[in-house]
Design an enzyme around this catalytic site. Structure first.
Site, PDB file in Angstrom:
ATOM      1  N   GLY A  66       0.809  -1.240  -0.008  1.00 59.87           N
ATOM      2  CA  GLY A  66      -0.085   0.141   0.065  1.00 59.87           C
ATOM      3  C   GLY A  66       0.688   1.158  -0.020  1.00 59.87           C
ATOM      4  N   ARG A 160       7.104   5.806   9.648  1.00 63.61           N
ATOM      5  CA  ARG A 160       5.799   5.431   9.380  1.00 63.61           C
ATOM      6  C   ARG A 160       5.244   4.954  10.733  1.00 63.61           C
ATOM      7  NH1 ARG A 160       6.994   0.467   5.543  1.00 63.61           N
ATOM      8  NH2 ARG A 160       9.220   0.559   6.876  1.00 63.61           N
ATOM      9  N   HIS A 221      12.660  -7.593  12.402  1.00 61.09           N
ATOM     10  CA  HIS A 221      13.533  -6.829  11.501  1.00 61.09           C
ATOM     11  C   HIS A 221      14.996  -6.231  12.018  1.00 61.09           C
ATOM     12  CE1 HIS A 221       9.777  -7.258   9.486  1.00 61.09           C
ATOM     13  NE2 HIS A 221       9.131  -6.092   9.966  1.00 61.09           N
ATOM     14  N   ASP A 278       8.318 -12.388   7.108  1.00 59.87           N
ATOM     15  CA  ASP A 278       7.610 -11.304   6.712  1.00 59.87           C
ATOM     16  C   ASP A 278       6.698 -11.562   5.352  1.00 59.87           C
ATOM     17  OD1 ASP A 278       6.733  -8.675   6.904  1.00 59.87           O
ATOM     18  OD2 ASP A 278       8.413  -7.821   6.132  1.00 59.87           O
TER      19      ASP A 278
END
Length: 376
Positions: A66, A160, A221, A278
């Protein structure tokens, strides 16, 4: 249905030798050497390795993406894809997008995967804070919705993220902990860690007074770069757990093989290291101004590839296998991740010569790599 699997070289993940397995109703009922159960159908496995099925603790099962607009939305993962990757257990989660991707849709997908035999769970929430939920509260989601085992992937050190602070993170950690007691859940917060210089400082700040157990959190991560990985090593040595993201050759992250080598040099206990894919998430690349340069899709096949790379680099099969299986099940409290009596019969049948996957057993049913039931 009862069945006997004969002549397997079994890694539990500890190597326990050549064994036969009795499977009943999706459970490993017995592990034995001598001839017995002669009235039960026998399948000769011809010396193949038997590994516990991989548990992928970080999968965007309804698709991620997205960041490059609506056309960059990624499709749902298929059960056949998971089995082909050797994945028999998953934790599903949302990422950046919690508007066009809903937690209700995530719940429905988790239940669909369960119907297919996958040992599937989920976390409520997404990147953002305050935490978005299905019922209106973290407590209700965790206590009343059986597959929900925690929250995530809550973003920190990322452009983000929502800028959550230590006080807020401590508050939500208390919610997760209390809910885990009432709902008999593992109660974990999967923490997405980005590339910003703050690294894991927020987690260290949150737990410094000892009110919150470090093992509520799973920073993931953490192999983006060596500075972050060094912070992650410090986190493990203080008692915490970390999750490495398996990467393909195009990724700018440190490979699992190299990350593990670094962690060993830092004297890190690998029993506190988990590895996930992921899968179906987006892999965006941003420039110095925070603008999106490119975006790719992650794939669960990186798990098997990373496992083989670890072994080929000199790591023992047992040591490598734990990070994909028993370490994950132990951290999240699953009845899988080991080949033991009473565990779910989630088993990988692997060719000894090259460690390629031959077939997968999920909840006692053997599937060929195309996802169809198979006699192997």
């Amino acid at each position: 249905m009862l069945k006997v699997l004969k002549d397997l070289e079994v890694y539990s993940p500890r190597y326990i030798g050549k064994k036969n397995l009795l499977i009943s109703n999706g459970i490993i009922e017995d592990i034995f050497e001598e001839e017995k159960y002669t009235d039960i159908p026998v399948k000769d496995m011809k010396g193949m390795y038997a590994f516990p099925g991989f548990i992928d603790g970080h999968v965007h099962v309804i698709g991620g993406g997205g960041e490059a607009g609506f056309t960059s939305r990624i499709e749902e993962i298929k059960t056949k894809k998971l089995l082909k990757c050797g994945v028999t257990g998953v934790i599903g989660l949302l990422g950046t997008d919690s508007v066009t991707r809903s937690l209700i849709s995530l719940f429905a997908k988790i239940m669909a995967l369960r119907e297919d035999g996958i040992n599937a769970y989920m976390v409520t929430g997404s990147y953002s804070y305050p935490v978005k939920t299905i019922t209106g509260s973290v407590e209700k989601d965790m206590i009343l919705i059986e597959p929900v085992i925690g929250i995530g992937e809550l973003a920190i050190s990322d452009t983000r993220s929502s800028g959550v602070d230590a006080k807020e993170l401590k508050r939500v950690a208390h919610e997760v902990y209390v809910s885990s007691l009432i709902g008999k859940k593992s109660g974990k917060i999967i923490v997405h860690v980005g590339k910003l210089p703050s690294k894991l400082s927020l987690l260290f700040e949150t737990v410094k007074d000892g009110e919150i157990n470090k093992n509520v959190f799973l920073p993931t991560h953490v192999n983006r770069n060596y500075e972050l990985l060094k912070d992650a090593a410090k986190w493990v040595k203080s008692g915490g757990y970390i999750d490495l993201t398996a990467a393909d050759e195009e990724s700018r992250s440190i490979s699992v093989k190299e990350a593990v080598k670094f962690l060993l040099k830092e004297d890190v206990n690998l029993e506190h290291v988990l590895i996930s894919s992921d899968a179906q998430g987006s892999l965006p690349s941003f420039n110095g101004n925070g603008d999106l340069d490119s975006i790719r899709v992650s794939d669960c096949s990186v798990l098997l590839n990373s496992f083989r790379e670890c072994v080929e680099s000199g790591m023992g099969v047992e040591e490598a296998l734990r990070m994909f299986t028993s370490n994950v099940s132990g951290f999240f409290g699953f009845n899988s991740g080991k080949i033991e009596r009473g565990k779910r019969a989630d088993i990988l049948f692997v060719n000894p010569s090259d460690l390629t996957l031959n077939a997968v057993m999920v909840r006692g049913e053997i599937h060929a790599l195309d996802g169809n039931k198979s006699g192997v």
